[in-house]
Structures are given as structure tokens and as C-alpha cells.
Motif scaffolding. Structure first.
Motif, PDB file in Angstrom:
ATOM      1  N   LYS A  33      14.507  25.328   4.562  1.00  0.00           N
ATOM      2  CA  LYS A  33      15.249  24.346   4.962  1.00  0.00           C
ATOM      3  C   LYS A  33      16.675  24.272   4.266  1.00  0.00           C
ATOM      4  O   LYS A  33      16.850  23.945   3.142  1.00  0.00           O
ATOM      5  N   ILE A  34      17.572  25.205   4.827  1.00  0.00           N
ATOM      6  CA  ILE A  34      19.014  25.266   4.444  1.00  0.00           C
ATOM      7  C   ILE A  34      20.064  24.493   5.352  1.00  0.00           C
ATOM      8  O   ILE A  34      20.238  24.621   6.470  1.00  0.00           O
ATOM      9  N   LEU A  35      20.660  23.485   4.675  1.00  0.00           N
ATOM     10  CA  LEU A  35      21.696  22.675   5.294  1.00  0.00           C
ATOM     11  C   LEU A  35      22.913  23.660   5.317  1.00  0.00           C
ATOM     12  O   LEU A  35      23.362  23.929   4.422  1.00  0.00           O
ATOM     13  N   LYS A  36      23.222  24.161   6.718  1.00  0.00           N
ATOM     14  CA  LYS A  36      24.530  24.737   6.832  1.00  0.00           C
ATOM     15  C   LYS A  36      25.896  24.059   7.215  1.00  0.00           C
ATOM     16  O   LYS A  36      25.666  23.634   8.200  1.00  0.00           O
ATOM     17  N   GLN A  37      26.662  24.252   6.297  1.00  0.00           N
ATOM     18  CA  GLN A  37      28.015  23.365   6.632  1.00  0.00           C
ATOM     19  C   GLN A  37      29.094  24.194   6.514  1.00  0.00           C
ATOM     20  O   GLN A  37      28.906  25.538   6.089  1.00  0.00           O
ATOM     21  N   ASN A  38      30.440  23.736   6.723  1.00  0.00           N
ATOM     22  CA  ASN A  38      31.704  24.475   6.516  1.00  0.00           C
ATOM     23  C   ASN A  38      32.593  23.749   5.523  1.00  0.00           C
ATOM     24  O   ASN A  38      32.489  22.256   5.239  1.00  0.00           O
ATOM     25  N   SER A  39      33.151  24.568   4.766  1.00  0.00           N
ATOM     26  CA  SER A  39      34.258  23.986   3.797  1.00  0.00           C
ATOM     27  C   SER A  39      35.563  24.252   4.467  1.00  0.00           C
ATOM     28  O   SER A  39      36.094  25.572   4.561  1.00  0.00           O
ATOM     29  N   ALA A  40      36.147  23.275   5.168  1.00  0.00           N
ATOM     30  CA  ALA A  40      37.098  23.407   6.046  1.00  0.00           C
ATOM     31  C   ALA A  40      38.424  23.702   5.721  1.00  0.00           C
ATOM     32  O   ALA A  40      39.319  24.223   5.975  1.00  0.00           O
ATOM     33  N   SER A  41      38.724  23.761   4.253  1.00  0.00           N
ATOM     34  CA  SER A  41      40.019  23.962   3.604  1.00  0.00           C
ATOM     35  C   SER A  41      39.789  25.373   3.117  1.00  0.00           C
ATOM     36  O   SER A  41      40.804  25.985   2.389  1.00  0.00           O
ATOM     37  N   GLY A  42      38.482  26.364   3.352  1.00  0.00           N
ATOM     38  CA  GLY A  42      38.377  27.673   2.754  1.00  0.00           C
ATOM     39  C   GLY A  42      37.682  27.497   1.396  1.00  0.00           C
ATOM     40  O   GLY A  42      37.056  26.523   0.994  1.00  0.00           O
ATOM     41  N   GLU A  43      38.284  28.445   0.574  1.00  0.00           N
ATOM     42  CA  GLU A  43      37.681  28.467  -0.570  1.00  0.00           C
ATOM     43  C   GLU A  43      38.391  27.404  -1.648  1.00  0.00           C
ATOM     44  O   GLU A  43      39.241  26.970  -1.570  1.00  0.00           O
ATOM     45  N   PRO A  44      37.104  26.636  -2.202  1.00  0.00           N
ATOM     46  CA  PRO A  44      37.272  25.401  -3.016  1.00  0.00           C
ATOM     47  C   PRO A  44      38.229  25.824  -4.048  1.00  0.00           C
ATOM     48  O   PRO A  44      38.458  26.986  -4.704  1.00  0.00           O
ATOM     49  N   GLU A 247      39.839  27.942  10.603  1.00  0.00           N
ATOM     50  CA  GLU A 247      40.095  27.530  12.159  1.00  0.00           C
ATOM     51  C   GLU A 247      39.219  26.801  12.838  1.00  0.00           C
ATOM     52  O   GLU A 247      37.761  27.194  12.868  1.00  0.00           O
ATOM     53  N   GLN A 248      39.622  25.592  13.344  1.00  0.00           N
ATOM     54  CA  GLN A 248      38.754  24.454  13.778  1.00  0.00           C
ATOM     55  C   GLN A 248      37.838  25.124  15.024  1.00  0.00           C
ATOM     56  O   GLN A 248      36.625  24.637  15.079  1.00  0.00           O
ATOM     57  N   VAL A 268      36.805  19.770  13.216  1.00  0.00           N
ATOM     58  CA  VAL A 268      36.537  19.730  14.568  1.00  0.00           C
ATOM     59  C   VAL A 268      37.993  19.810  15.435  1.00  0.00           C
ATOM     60  O   VAL A 268      39.075  18.986  15.010  1.00  0.00           O
ATOM     61  N   PRO A 269      37.953  20.497  16.369  1.00  0.00           N
ATOM     62  CA  PRO A 269      39.446  20.564  16.922  1.00  0.00           C
ATOM     63  C   PRO A 269      40.026  19.199  17.624  1.00  0.00           C
ATOM     64  O   PRO A 269      38.982  18.372  18.071  1.00  0.00           O
ATOM     65  N   ASN A 389      47.593  25.006   5.431  1.00  0.00           N
ATOM     66  CA  ASN A 389      47.376  25.540   6.710  1.00  0.00           C
ATOM     67  C   ASN A 389      45.801  25.084   7.277  1.00  0.00           C
ATOM     68  O   ASN A 389      44.918  25.750   7.079  1.00  0.00           O
ATOM     69  N   ASN A 390      45.927  24.314   8.326  1.00  0.00           N
ATOM     70  CA  ASN A 390      44.753  24.483   9.217  1.00  0.00           C
ATOM     71  C   ASN A 390      45.338  23.548  10.490  1.00  0.00           C
ATOM     72  O   ASN A 390      46.491  23.162  10.594  1.00  0.00           O
ATOM     73  N   GLU A 391      44.581  23.590  11.688  1.00  0.00           N
ATOM     74  CA  GLU A 391      45.180  23.158  13.096  1.00  0.00           C
ATOM     75  C   GLU A 391      45.668  21.955  13.039  1.00  0.00           C
ATOM     76  O   GLU A 391      46.683  21.504  13.841  1.00  0.00           O
TER      77      GLU A 391
END
Length: 537
Positions: A33-44, A247-248, A268-269, A389-391
Motif C-alpha cells: 500500500k504505497i500512496l503515490k503523489q507528486n512534488s509539484a515544485s520538483g526537488e524539495p 510539468e502539469q 493540475v493544468p 518555473n511552473n505552468e
């Protein structure tokens, strides 16, 4: 062994291997049970509790560490590493009694780890942006600014299970503060041997519901359940992973294909967000904080207050929210966001308000002309807007660029930078106009307004106003809530009279997640809590 025997042995081995594969284990896709998510800003920016001070960094650190107190599902502080807390009658001394607790390597965690951690945050050599959050402690600010020693700071472990904290004055929200990541303990024994302990996965020691497994810089972070956590039997996830996709569109495609279980607003775009909200696929909850822009008042043309106001009044916040951001946000007309609570209720409703910011092109043009005349400029010095830098940030920056051109006749150049570089330049004031955001660390208006005091680490504008400083300091020390709020409202008005910043919109919480993801506790203030999260596939 005969031929039949060898065949039988091979068959048994094959069946055994198949059984192991079906039962799951450490291999992805085997039932973990691995919750998969995203670090939207890239490397913390950092996974050191003393330095993790942006949303994505704190999301990871909040899963790895636990402080004396922790916010519950009702967003109120409750005992965590502390078993109980005694508060003196004058409200200035807090005695935290620790339960038996352990580090992720099995060693005992003690009150000395907390004392070491808090003084490490305040140590000027640590250069923690969040050090000001400990200034409520006696002599904390003095030590952080080189005017006192560590021994004079009002934090003392009197034994392995007792931490005594002395405050400057009564601070009703102090328990709430101790829930914040910067108040987490750190592994004293390990840091004394290796000051870079929290820069890599190897040797990373924490005390929260999860522990570090993998940290591939600019790629992925993986944490797994910490068997030494006090409530380990209640933690249902085997782990959490964060990819680092800025990249969104790519992040959303990964979500659609099942590579990610959830996305925050930043992944999310914007062009599809409104549709997702309308269909109920994106959920919106009340949030806190805001997006705003900083002026560097030490660099032309924003050394002139009228020119700063001109740029602020050239912005149509409603159009940006509805046409660009599209997440049901509220256009911001002040700095402290609605929902910021005081003993008298919502700060935005607790006293008379000044006129909020709206787009006023005619007045903006007039102020621009007046400001240029004051400076003796026939042409405005070139202006560059800096953003991470993000969209979404790019779309907002382009919208502002168009508004400045249409409403002021000014051509503004845009410059995007990777998050770490951007933050470094903003802190060093290597910019003219900079995209910014504020997420409160505790639910009180003081947290918003303290940031713009002279030389405050979060100011980053070069702006200074003695009257503003005096009002914020008076609010800090004022026991009468009505007077305290009056001082804070006066300070906020000065902030807008001189306009070293301008607000854009207030944040809410928008998430897209699979139906099988349950029980994430999302706090209006502070990182999310994944202790009781389940993947109900």
C-alpha cells in the motif's frame, strides 16, 4: 536424485516463487500500500526540519517527524511525543512531559533532542528561515541575532522526559506552534557526527509515522512505515512516494494512467481545472494563505511608492482567478486571508476595513505619471517580473504582463527560474518584481503581518517602516485582544499605503485523487496527515 525427483524439485521451486510474487513484499506491484503523489515544485528545498519551509518540503517532513503536539482531525493541537503539558498560571512556562518514544533506528528519543533541535534552529549558523517562529521563547530572538547565548534561551531538558519552555509573554497559540515541522526533534547524536545528516537518504533518522527509504535528488522520494512510531499499529500505508514532475500536463497524464494516486492544485493544468471541479473530480476545501507579489523597494522603479501602487492597481484580480487560475479562489483585497481566527472571530470581520484592492486603470496611470515625475524620469526604467518555473505561475505572469501593458503602457519582461534558484534570488533581493506565496504557520493574523518588519527574514522587499514595526511589536506584547487586533489592522493599512507587496488571490485547497484514497487529514494550516490514510482498492 532421479529424473522424476529433479522435476518435482523444480516444480516446487517454481510454485514457491510464484507464491512469493503473489503475496507481495518490497517489490512494487506486489500488493504493498504505497500512496503515490507528486512534488509539484520538483526537488524539495530541504528535508531538514530546521529548513523545510515550503509546501512540498513540509509535506515530506511532516510525514517523517512528529513534535510535542500534533493537529488532530479537528485541526486542534493534541499530545503527540508529549504525553501531557502543564502551563503555569501566568501562561509563560510550559512543561512538556514526554512519553517513551523512539527514533526510526530504535534508539530512545529524549527531551534533550528537542532542546538541541530548537536551539539548532535558532543558531545563526543554521540560517533557518523559520527561526522567527521560535521567537516567542525567552531570548530566542536574541540568540538568533547574536545578542545572547544558547544557554540563555528559555528551553531546557531537565531530564530525559521533561522539557521546560519559558516564553517572553503569554502566547495562547503556543501549543499549536509546537505542531509545526520546525518544532520537530532532531537526532542529536547523529547530527553531532554528521551535520549533513538530513541532506541524503543514507543515515536519515526521524521519529514520525514514516521513515526515509530512498531520495533520488530531482527524481523521487520514498518513505516507508516506521515500525518504531508510537502509533505504528494504526498506520495502514506501507509507504508514500513523491515524484518530482513540474510539468502539469505530464503529472496529470501520470495520474490518469494510474502512476499517481493524487495531485495537488499545483500539478493540475489550469485549463482543465474548472471542468474537473464542475464534474466533481477535483475537490475544493477552504484553505489559508495567499498568492502575492513582492516589490524590491531598493531598486528602480519600485523605490517609488506611487509607482508600486500603480502596478498594484493595474491588476484585475477577478479576471486572473476566473480566466487563468480557475480554481474557485477568492480575489485578494488585503494581506491577511479570510478565516484567520482570533479570540474575537475572523480577523477580516473583527474591525473596520480599508478599501480593498480592485483594478483601477485610470488611477494607476495617474499614479505612474506622478511617481515618474517625482523621480525625474521621462521613461520608466526596464522592469522584469521573476517567477518560479511552473505552468500556472507562467500563465499568471503572462496575464500580469498583458495587464501592465494595457493599463499602464509598460512593457514588462518575464523571467522564470527553477524553484531553488528563484528562492535564493528572492532572499538575496536579486529581483525587481517577484511572484510570492504565503502559507501561515499558525492560525493568527500576527503570523501574516510579522513578516514585513524591518530586516525580518521573510520581508525580502527592502521595505522598512518604523511605525509599522512599532505596531507589530505592540500587538505581540498586548494581552488585550481588542487592542491587539486594532494594532494589527493599523499595521496592515500601513502595508497597503506604502505597497511593498500586492495581493493576488487567497488560497483554497484543491485536490484530485482516486476514489480508493481515504482518510487524508488536510489542515487549513500546516502539512497533511497521512497516518490513518488507506488505499481501499
Amino acid at each position: 536424485m532421479g529424473c522424476n525427483g529433479r522435476l518435482l524439485l523444480i516444480l516446487v521451486l517454481v510454485i514457491s516463487l510464484l507464491a512469493v510474487g503473489c503475496q507481495g513484499g518490497a517489490v512494487e506491484g506486489t500488493g504493498e500500500k504505497i500512496l503515490k503523489q507528486n512534488s509539484a515544485s520538483g526537488e524539495p528545498s530541504s528535508l531538514d526540519p530546521a529548513k523545510a519551509f515550503d509546501e512540498d518540503s513540509m509535506d515530506v517532513v511532516g510525514s517523517l517527524f512528529e513534535g510535542l503536539m500534533r493537529l488532530n482531525a479537528q485541526h486542534q493541537p493534541e499530545p503527540a511525543v508529549a504525553e501531557k503539558v502543564d502551563v503555569s498560571p501566568d501562561g509563560r512556562t510550559y512543561t512538556f512531559h514526554l512519553r517513551e518514544a523512539h527514533w526510526s533506528n530504535g534508539e530512545k528519543l529524549t527531551a534533550h533532542d528537542f532542546e538541541y533541535a530548537w536551539k539548532r534552529v535558532l543558531n545563526p549558523q543554521t540560517a533557518s528561515e523559520a527561526a522567527f517562529l521560535l521567537y516567542f521563547i525567552e531570548n530566542a530572538e536574541a540568540y538568533n541575532t547574536g545578542k545572547a547565548t544558547a544557554d540563555q534561551v528559555g528551553v531546557k531538558a531537565t531530564d530525559d522526559r521533561t522539557l521546560v519552555v519559558k516564553l517572553k509573554q503569554p502566547t495562547p497559540f503556543f501549543k499549536q506552534l509546537t505542531c509545526y515541522p520546525v518544532y520537530s526533534p532532531v537526532y542529536k547524536k547523529g547530527l553531532e557526527k554528521n551535520p549533513n545528516l538530513y541532506n541524503e537518504a543514507s543515515g536519515y533518522v526521524s521519529n514520525g509515522p514514516f521513515k526515509m527509504k530512498t531520495w533520488k535528488h530531482d527524481q523521487k522520494i520514498e518513505v516507508v512505515k516506521n515500525e518504531h512510531y508510537r502509533l505504528a499499529d494504526q498506520v495502514k500505508l506501507d509507504g508514500i512516494s513523491w515524484t518530482m514532475v513540474t510539468e502539469q500536463k505530464t503529472a496529470y497524464q501520470m495520474y490518469q494512467s494510474g502512476q499517481l494516486d493524487m495531485l495537488s492544485r499545483k500539478s493540475v493544468p489550469s485549463d482543465i481545472l474548472a471542468g474537473l471541479i464542475k464534474k466533481g473530480e477535483a475537490k475544493v476545501k477552504a484553505g489559508s494563505g495567499l498568492e502575492f507579489f513582492r516589490f524590491n523597494v531598493t531598486k528602480p522603479p519600485f523605490n517609488n511608492a506611487k509607482i508600486r501602487k500603480a502596478f498594484a492597481l493595474a491588476v484585475d484580480r477577478t479576471a486572473i482567478v476566473k480566466q487563468v487560475v480557475q480554481g474557485n479562489e477568492m480575489p485578494a483585497g488585503a494581506f491577511v486571508s479570510p478565516g484567520t481566527l482570533t479570540q474575537k472571530g475572523d480577523f477580516r470581520k473583527a474591525a473596520s476595513q480599508f478599501v480593498p484592492l480592485t483594478a483601477q486603470p485610470a488611477q494607476a496611470k495617474q499614479l505612474l505619471q506622478e511617481g515618474m515625475k517625482e523621480e525625474g524620469w521621462k521613461t520608466l526604467p526596464p522592469v522584469t517580473l521573476l517567477y518560479s518555473n511552473n505552468e500556472k505561475n507562467k500563465a499568471v505572469a503572462e496575464a500580469l504582463q498583458a495587464m501592465f501593458k494595457q493599463n499602464l503602457g509598460v512593457d514588462v519582461q518575464l523571467q522564470s527560474q527553477e524553484t531553488k534558484v528563484f528562492l535564493s534570488n528572492q532572499k538575496a533581493k536579486n529581483y525587481q518584481l517577484s511572484r510570492s506565496s504565503f502559507l501561515p504557520d499558525y492560525n493568527d493574523p500576527y503570523n501574516y503581518l510579522e513578516s514585513f518588519q524591518t530586516d525580518h527574514s521573510m520581508n525580502r522587499t527592502g521595505w522598512s517602516n518604523p511605525q509599522y514595526d512599532a505596531l507589530v511589536k505592540k500587538a505581540f506584547a498586548e494581552p488585550d485582544e481588542t487592542k491587539r487586533l486594532e494594532y494589527l489592522h493599523q499595521a496592515e493599512k500601513i502595508l497597503f499605503d506604502e505597497m511593498p507587496i500586492f495581493p493576488l488571490y487567497y488560497y483554497n485547497q484543491v485536490h484530485v485523487q482516486k476514489d480508493y484514497v481515504k482518510n487524508i487529514i488536510r489542515h487549513p494550516v500546516g502539512p497533511s496527515d497521512y497516518r490513518f490514510t488507506v488505499l481501499d482498492k
